[in-house]
Design a protein around this motif. Structure first.
Motif, PDB file in Angstrom:
ATOM      1  N   VAL A  73     -14.551   7.477  -0.728  1.00  0.00           N
ATOM      2  CA  VAL A  73     -13.182   8.100  -1.013  1.00  0.00           C
ATOM      3  C   VAL A  73     -12.471   8.253   0.312  1.00  0.00           C
ATOM      4  CG1 VAL A  73     -11.687  10.156  -1.393  1.00  0.00           C
ATOM      5  CG2 VAL A  73     -13.755   9.536  -2.930  1.00  0.00           C
ATOM      6  N   ALA A  74     -13.003   8.598   1.371  1.00  0.00           N
ATOM      7  CA  ALA A  74     -12.653   8.850   2.823  1.00  0.00           C
ATOM      8  C   ALA A  74     -11.954   7.345   3.287  1.00  0.00           C
ATOM      9  CB  ALA A  74     -13.379   9.361   3.876  1.00  0.00           C
ATOM     10  N   LEU A  75     -12.982   6.246   3.122  1.00  0.00           N
ATOM     11  CA  LEU A  75     -12.744   5.037   3.848  1.00  0.00           C
ATOM     12  C   LEU A  75     -11.484   4.408   2.826  1.00  0.00           C
ATOM     13  CD1 LEU A  75     -16.377   3.864   4.538  1.00  0.00           C
ATOM     14  CD2 LEU A  75     -14.506   4.434   6.354  1.00  0.00           C
ATOM     15  N   ALA A  76     -11.647   4.476   1.718  1.00  0.00           N
ATOM     16  CA  ALA A  76     -10.668   3.983   0.800  1.00  0.00           C
ATOM     17  C   ALA A  76      -9.353   4.335   1.014  1.00  0.00           C
ATOM     18  CB  ALA A  76     -11.013   4.169  -0.796  1.00  0.00           C
ATOM     19  N   GLY A  77      -9.170   5.741   1.203  1.00  0.00           N
ATOM     20  CA  GLY A  77      -8.042   6.433   1.518  1.00  0.00           C
ATOM     21  C   GLY A  77      -7.410   6.071   2.697  1.00  0.00           C
ATOM     22  N   GLY A  78      -8.335   6.030   3.816  1.00  0.00           N
ATOM     23  CA  GLY A  78      -7.782   5.397   5.340  1.00  0.00           C
ATOM     24  C   GLY A  78      -7.280   4.128   5.109  1.00  0.00           C
ATOM     25  N   LEU A  79      -8.155   2.971   4.434  1.00  0.00           N
ATOM     26  CA  LEU A  79      -7.631   1.813   4.561  1.00  0.00           C
ATOM     27  C   LEU A  79      -6.276   1.635   3.647  1.00  0.00           C
ATOM     28  CD1 LEU A  79     -11.036   0.087   3.553  1.00  0.00           C
ATOM     29  CD2 LEU A  79      -9.827  -0.388   5.666  1.00  0.00           C
ATOM     30  N   ALA A  80      -6.371   2.370   2.597  1.00  0.00           N
ATOM     31  CA  ALA A  80      -4.738   2.031   1.799  1.00  0.00           C
ATOM     32  C   ALA A  80      -3.797   2.583   2.338  1.00  0.00           C
ATOM     33  CB  ALA A  80      -5.108   2.991   0.436  1.00  0.00           C
ATOM     34  N   ALA A  81      -3.824   4.022   3.127  1.00  0.00           N
ATOM     35  CA  ALA A  81      -2.897   4.248   3.812  1.00  0.00           C
ATOM     36  C   ALA A  81      -2.337   3.340   5.041  1.00  0.00           C
ATOM     37  CB  ALA A  81      -3.143   5.600   4.486  1.00  0.00           C
ATOM     38  N   LEU A  82      -3.406   2.636   5.733  1.00  0.00           N
ATOM     39  CA  LEU A  82      -3.173   1.763   6.630  1.00  0.00           C
ATOM     40  C   LEU A  82      -2.329   0.339   6.222  1.00  0.00           C
ATOM     41  CD1 LEU A  82      -3.493   1.067   9.473  1.00  0.00           C
ATOM     42  CD2 LEU A  82      -5.650  -0.234   9.137  1.00  0.00           C
ATOM     43  N   GLN A  83      -2.554  -0.142   4.990  1.00  0.00           N
ATOM     44  CA  GLN A  83      -1.963  -1.025   4.542  1.00  0.00           C
ATOM     45  C   GLN A  83      -0.564  -0.857   3.833  1.00  0.00           C
ATOM     46  OE1 GLN A  83      -3.815  -4.249   4.397  1.00  0.00           O
ATOM     47  NE2 GLN A  83      -1.512  -4.885   4.087  1.00  0.00           N
ATOM     48  N   LEU A  88       5.094  -1.406   3.643  1.00  0.00           N
ATOM     49  CA  LEU A  88       6.187  -1.124   2.688  1.00  0.00           C
ATOM     50  C   LEU A  88       6.981   0.195   3.675  1.00  0.00           C
ATOM     51  CD1 LEU A  88       4.147  -0.315  -0.549  1.00  0.00           C
ATOM     52  CD2 LEU A  88       5.758  -2.152  -0.208  1.00  0.00           C
ATOM     53  N   ALA A  89       8.275   0.414   3.153  1.00  0.00           N
ATOM     54  CA  ALA A  89       9.106   1.726   3.760  1.00  0.00           C
ATOM     55  C   ALA A  89       8.172   2.978   3.262  1.00  0.00           C
ATOM     56  CB  ALA A  89      10.221   1.554   2.960  1.00  0.00           C
ATOM     57  N   PRO A  90       8.658   3.932   4.354  1.00  0.00           N
ATOM     58  CA  PRO A  90       7.709   5.206   3.857  1.00  0.00           C
ATOM     59  C   PRO A  90       7.925   5.682   2.744  1.00  0.00           C
ATOM     60  CG  PRO A  90       9.009   5.182   6.299  1.00  0.00           C
ATOM     61  CD  PRO A  90       9.294   4.003   5.335  1.00  0.00           C
ATOM     62  N   LEU A  91       9.139   5.799   1.940  1.00  0.00           N
ATOM     63  CA  LEU A  91       9.203   6.270   0.632  1.00  0.00           C
ATOM     64  C   LEU A  91       8.281   5.483  -0.327  1.00  0.00           C
ATOM     65  CD1 LEU A  91      10.325   8.237  -1.393  1.00  0.00           C
ATOM     66  CD2 LEU A  91      12.396   6.727  -1.459  1.00  0.00           C
ATOM     67  N   GLN A  92       8.579   4.303  -0.436  1.00  0.00           N
ATOM     68  CA  GLN A  92       7.631   3.523  -1.223  1.00  0.00           C
ATOM     69  C   GLN A  92       6.146   3.575  -0.973  1.00  0.00           C
ATOM     70  OE1 GLN A  92       9.715  -0.449  -0.185  1.00  0.00           O
ATOM     71  NE2 GLN A  92      10.732  -0.471  -2.046  1.00  0.00           N
ATOM     72  N   ALA A  93       5.778   3.595   0.259  1.00  0.00           N
ATOM     73  CA  ALA A  93       4.472   3.594   0.556  1.00  0.00           C
ATOM     74  C   ALA A  93       4.075   4.890   0.147  1.00  0.00           C
ATOM     75  CB  ALA A  93       4.354   3.577   2.152  1.00  0.00           C
ATOM     76  N   GLY A  94       4.575   6.116   0.155  1.00  0.00           N
ATOM     77  CA  GLY A  94       4.274   7.506  -0.357  1.00  0.00           C
ATOM     78  C   GLY A  94       4.189   7.218  -1.853  1.00  0.00           C
ATOM     79  N   LEU A  95       4.901   6.796  -2.642  1.00  0.00           N
ATOM     80  CA  LEU A  95       4.871   6.619  -4.072  1.00  0.00           C
ATOM     81  C   LEU A  95       3.806   5.764  -4.342  1.00  0.00           C
ATOM     82  CD1 LEU A  95       8.774   6.153  -5.167  1.00  0.00           C
ATOM     83  CD2 LEU A  95       7.373   8.157  -5.203  1.00  0.00           C
ATOM     84  N   ILE A  98       0.451   7.704  -3.961  1.00  0.00           N
ATOM     85  CA  ILE A  98       0.338   8.785  -5.102  1.00  0.00           C
ATOM     86  C   ILE A  98      -0.242   7.886  -6.240  1.00  0.00           C
ATOM     87  CG2 ILE A  98       1.063  10.149  -6.673  1.00  0.00           C
ATOM     88  CD1 ILE A  98       3.450  11.010  -4.584  1.00  0.00           C
ATOM     89  N   ALA A  99       0.248   6.898  -6.477  1.00  0.00           N
ATOM     90  CA  ALA A  99      -0.135   6.118  -7.780  1.00  0.00           C
ATOM     91  C   ALA A  99      -1.666   5.570  -7.443  1.00  0.00           C
ATOM     92  CB  ALA A  99       0.525   5.009  -8.026  1.00  0.00           C
ATOM     93  N   LEU A 100      -1.808   5.333  -6.235  1.00  0.00           N
ATOM     94  CA  LEU A 100      -3.308   5.019  -5.895  1.00  0.00           C
ATOM     95  C   LEU A 100      -4.257   6.079  -5.860  1.00  0.00           C
ATOM     96  CD1 LEU A 100      -4.989   2.401  -5.110  1.00  0.00           C
ATOM     97  CD2 LEU A 100      -4.531   2.980  -2.594  1.00  0.00           C
ATOM     98  N   VAL A 101      -3.915   7.079  -5.573  1.00  0.00           N
ATOM     99  CA  VAL A 101      -4.705   8.331  -5.613  1.00  0.00           C
ATOM    100  C   VAL A 101      -5.043   8.636  -6.991  1.00  0.00           C
ATOM    101  CG1 VAL A 101      -4.936  10.779  -4.878  1.00  0.00           C
ATOM    102  CG2 VAL A 101      -4.162   9.259  -3.222  1.00  0.00           C
TER     103      VAL A 101
END
Length: 428
Positions: A73-83, A88-95, A98-101
């Motif tokens: 979970v931790a590694l997947a979250g870190g890789l996803a956030a980095l990519q 993407l733009a901050p708003l798009q990346a945030g949305l 959330i969908a990925l989580v």
């Protein structure tokens, strides 16, 4: 250097599978039936044997699988956030995050756990092989982290001893709650409570005290010994020589009657010492679960209880321990009253040697048994004296009137329920 989307996606997908595998493996092993796994192993399912070996060291297995799930979970979250925040733009990346989580939690944690819980035995057999490899790799790390956590708790004064006691208390409260709502009947409640209470009891708490033991002197006339055995109703009776603390054996009624038959009923021809069984001595401080295991290991039902000086304190039988769980076991030779005789006026005539736990079990009372085992002991403890015949005391919701004594021992008393507790003594 920017992260490669294809490599990152492949890594996240692999971590998703790892998380799902760890979640399913942990849930299946946690909920699997050891009995069912044993049956599957006998039928040739090798995975069942592997699952049983993993469960043999349950703490290490569960710790390793939990650590694998956490790392995934931790590694997947870190890789996803980095990519995401790179592309993407901050708003798009945030949305997108959330969908990925949500997707990761659903497919990597919740669904595998739910499926494995419903089909625990089957999933445990299938996943046990890969789980064994994962435990071999991460098991030492999980064990080291657990030891570190225990060390920190010890340094902060939290050893965990009180939690075990609290867990027992919570179990007792849960049992009482189910009794009140009708889910568990009183007899079942008593049995479950008896099993829990066994953990806190020693042999001295349940033994037959030496003052109530039937014993034989080896120097007695064999005819008198036969009469004593017949009148006692006991199968096994300790035999002493010179003094009651020098027990030289145990006379089994079966051996005695076989010897009588051999000598055509002539007791005078029997050498009692030749047919004695060797005595088994156990300490009065031995825990009841340990004594139960000792009985089963030796395939014996009877032991002599001694104190630290080797002096005889009483005897304990396998039946005594079983009765702590299921209550009094009666047969045609047992006294019907068990030392308690209810009276029409609502009072009870009680032998002083009756165990407090037996009274609480039989009448659903709540008399304390921490400081004394018998009702006479409770009266002496509360009164802080050895009372005389006729004296009466009120405590714990009852009036205790002393009816009989033998030397300094209370042998009979009357218990009468009262509306409120008190502590003043009344002298009659």
């Amino acid at each position: 250097m920017s992260p490669d989307p294809e490599v990152t996606s492949a890594a996240i997908l692999a971590l998703l599978f790892l998380s799902a595998f760890a979640a399913a493996g942990r849930a299946s092993l946690w909920n699997a039936s050891r009995t069912r796994l044993g049956e599957l192993q006998k039928r040739g399912f090798h995975g069942a044997g592997t699952a049983l070996r993993l469960l043999a060291d349950e703490d290490r297995t569960m710790g390793a699988l939990a650590l694998a799930k956490l790392l995934a979970v931790a590694l997947a979250g870190g890789l996803a956030a980095l990519q995401l925040f790179h592309d993407l733009a901050p708003l798009q990346a945030g949305l997108a995050a959330i969908a990925l989580v949500f997707s990761y939690a659903l497919f990597g944690l919740v669904l595998p756990d739910a499926y494995a819980t419903r089909r625990a035995d089957r999933v445990a057999v299938i996943l046990s092989g890969p789980a064994r490899l994962l435990v071999a790799v991460l098991g030492p790390v999980a064990a080291a982290l657990e030891e570190l956590a225990r060390g920190i708790l010890t340094l902060t004064g939290n050893s965990g001893v009180d939690e075990t006691h609290t867990m027992h208390e919570e179990l007792r409260e849960a049992i009482d709650l189910h009794v009140k709502d009708g889910t568990v009947v009183k007899n079942d409640r008593d049995m479950l409570s008896g099993i829990l209470a066994m953990q806190d009891l020693e042999v001295a708490d349940i033994m037959v005290h030496r003052t109530k033991m039937t014993m034989l002197d080896i120097e007695e006339d064999p005819k008198d010994i036969v009469n004593t055995v017949l009148k006692s109703g006991h199968t096994r009776i300790p035999v002493w020589k010179d003094n009651p603390d020098n027990i030289i054996g145990v006379l089994h009624a079966k051996n005695l009657f076989a010897a009588l038959q051999k000598h055509n009923g002539d007791a005078a021809k029997i050498d009692i010492e030749d047919i004695l069984l060797p005595p088994w001595f156990v300490p009065d401080t031995r825990a009841i679960p340990d004594q139960l295991n000792a009985f089963l290991k030796r395939k014996s039902h009877f032991a002599i209880v001694v104190d630290e000086y080797g002096e005889v304190q009483g005897l304990v039988t396998l039946e005594d321990i079983i009765e702590e769980i299921v209550g009094d076991i009666k047969d045609e030779h047992d006294a019907v009253a068990s030392g308690v005789r209810p009276k029409p006026d609502g009072s009870y005539l009680v032998d002083g040697s009756v165990a407090i736990r037996d009274l609480n079990r039989a009448f659903d009372w709540e008399l304390p048994d921490e400081e004394a085992n018998t009702i006479a002991g409770l009266v002496i403890h509360e009164a802080r004296m050895i009372p005389d015949v006729g004296q009466a005391f009120v405590f714990h919701g009852f009036r205790f009137e002393i009816l009989k004594k033998r030397h300094h021992q209370i042998t009979a008393l009357r218990m009468s329920p009262v509306k409120r507790e008190g502590s003043d003594a009344e002298t009659g």
